[in-house]
Design an enzyme around this catalytic site. Structure first.
Site, PDB file in Angstrom:
ATOM      1  N   GLY A  76     -27.536 -43.584 -19.277  1.00  0.00           N
ATOM      2  CA  GLY A  76     -27.842 -43.527 -17.862  1.00  0.00           C
ATOM      3  C   GLY A  76     -27.012 -42.460 -17.167  1.00  0.00           C
ATOM      4  O   GLY A  76     -25.983 -42.021 -17.669  1.00  0.00           O
ATOM      5  N   TYR A  79     -25.826 -35.245 -14.870  1.00  0.00           N
ATOM      6  CA  TYR A  79     -25.038 -34.317 -15.682  1.00  0.00           C
ATOM      7  C   TYR A  79     -23.557 -34.690 -15.639  1.00  0.00           C
ATOM      8  O   TYR A  79     -23.026 -35.099 -14.603  1.00  0.00           O
ATOM      9  CB  TYR A  79     -25.184 -32.883 -15.164  1.00  0.00           C
ATOM     10  CG  TYR A  79     -26.447 -32.200 -15.630  1.00  0.00           C
ATOM     11  CD1 TYR A  79     -26.575 -31.725 -16.934  1.00  0.00           C
ATOM     12  CD2 TYR A  79     -27.518 -32.043 -14.760  1.00  0.00           C
ATOM     13  CE1 TYR A  79     -27.740 -31.111 -17.360  1.00  0.00           C
ATOM     14  CE2 TYR A  79     -28.689 -31.422 -15.173  1.00  0.00           C
ATOM     15  CZ  TYR A  79     -28.789 -30.957 -16.478  1.00  0.00           C
ATOM     16  OH  TYR A  79     -29.948 -30.355 -16.891  1.00  0.00           O
ATOM     17  N   THR A  80     -22.907 -34.524 -16.778  1.00  0.00           N
ATOM     18  CA  THR A  80     -21.459 -34.677 -16.798  1.00  0.00           C
ATOM     19  C   THR A  80     -20.880 -33.668 -17.780  1.00  0.00           C
ATOM     20  O   THR A  80     -21.597 -33.070 -18.585  1.00  0.00           O
ATOM     21  CB  THR A  80     -21.030 -36.108 -17.165  1.00  0.00           C
ATOM     22  OG1 THR A  80     -19.629 -36.259 -16.901  1.00  0.00           O
ATOM     23  CG2 THR A  80     -21.285 -36.403 -18.638  1.00  0.00           C
ATOM     24  N   GLY A 157     -21.255 -44.033 -18.045  1.00  0.00           N
ATOM     25  CA  GLY A 157     -22.668 -43.903 -18.409  1.00  0.00           C
ATOM     26  C   GLY A 157     -22.925 -44.670 -19.687  1.00  0.00           C
ATOM     27  O   GLY A 157     -22.275 -44.415 -20.700  1.00  0.00           O
ATOM     28  N   CYS A 186     -22.639 -35.533 -11.862  1.00  0.00           N
ATOM     29  CA  CYS A 186     -23.309 -36.765 -11.441  1.00  0.00           C
ATOM     30  C   CYS A 186     -24.126 -36.596 -10.154  1.00  0.00           C
ATOM     31  O   CYS A 186     -24.343 -37.548  -9.413  1.00  0.00           O
ATOM     32  CB  CYS A 186     -22.308 -37.906 -11.295  1.00  0.00           C
ATOM     33  SG  CYS A 186     -21.467 -38.280 -12.835  1.00  0.00           S
TER      34      CYS A 186
END
Length: 220
Positions: A76, A79-80, A157, A186
């Site tokens: 879930g 972007y990170t 996530g 995020c």
């Protein structure tokens, strides 16, 4: 403390772990946990510099697509960034044996991060509409609407398959903060990113690992 926690295997990998290999390991381990063949596990790693795109990632949030490898993932979130100096804790927990409630599980992960940070005199906080854990930065100029700036120090996530979790959390210990500039972390545009060392705390990865294990046993 749950008796289940005494059976959780803690794995710490030295060096930098390839992201696709990490995904393959997690998926295989989650399946073995579900079958009852292997115990639950917390896997502590660092990755080489890379970006990951969660299931809610927006293409427009990838500012520098050619800077580092970009991995689409089924966790879930948006972007990170992962990279050296950031502790990633992959959480492979069987919710069939615990509480089969995703909301409660995520709240426990948040609480785990907050309690860990508190051990280093850092006040981590949750914000409605913003994923992850945040810290206030009163030493910085106030925002345009007169509020105290806040920076993100940890991301969360997860993915569940047959009620067994994988993926997990990441806490910034001493990453290169500038590496986050290649994405909108995020999906949050108007807030920054920080780390324990950026906050002036000479915390080592080993210090963090010890505290993560201690607090996990208290919370889960």
């Amino acid at each position: 403390m749950s008796a289940l926690n005494e059976e959780v295997e803690w794995i710490i990998s030295e060096g930098l772990t390839d992201y696709r290999q990490a995904e393959a390991f997690m998926e295989a381990r989650a399946q073995e946990i579900w079958k009852g063949h292997k115990p639950e596990a917390i896997w502590l790693v660092e990755h080489p510099p890379l970006y990951t795109a969660g299931t809610s990632a927006k293409k427009s949030d990838l500012i520098s697509p050619d800077r580092f490898p970009v991995h689409a993932t089924k966790r879930g979130g948006q972007y990170t960034y992962h990279g050296p100096g950031q502790r990633v804790a992959y959480v492979m927990i069987d919710l069939n044996k615990r509480e089969k409630d995703v909301h409660i599980f995520v709240k426990k992960l948040e609480h785990w991060v907050i309690c860990t940070l508190k051990s280093f005199n850092v006040k981590g906080e949750i914000r409605e509409g913003r994923v992850g854990v945040w810290v206030q930065r009163p030493e910085k100029p106030k925002t345009l609407d007169g509020k105290i700036p806040e920076d993100k120090i940890a991301a969360i996530g997860i993915r569940l398959r047959k009620w067994v979790s994988f993926h997990g959390i990441s806490i910034n210990v001493k990453p290169n903060i500038e590496h986050f500039a290649g994405i909108v972390p995020c999906g949050i545009i108007d807030h920054g990113v920080t780390s324990l060392v950026d906050l002036g705390l000479p915390v080592t990865m080993a210090d963090l690992d010890v505290t993560l294990k201690k607090k996990f046993k208290e919370i889960f």
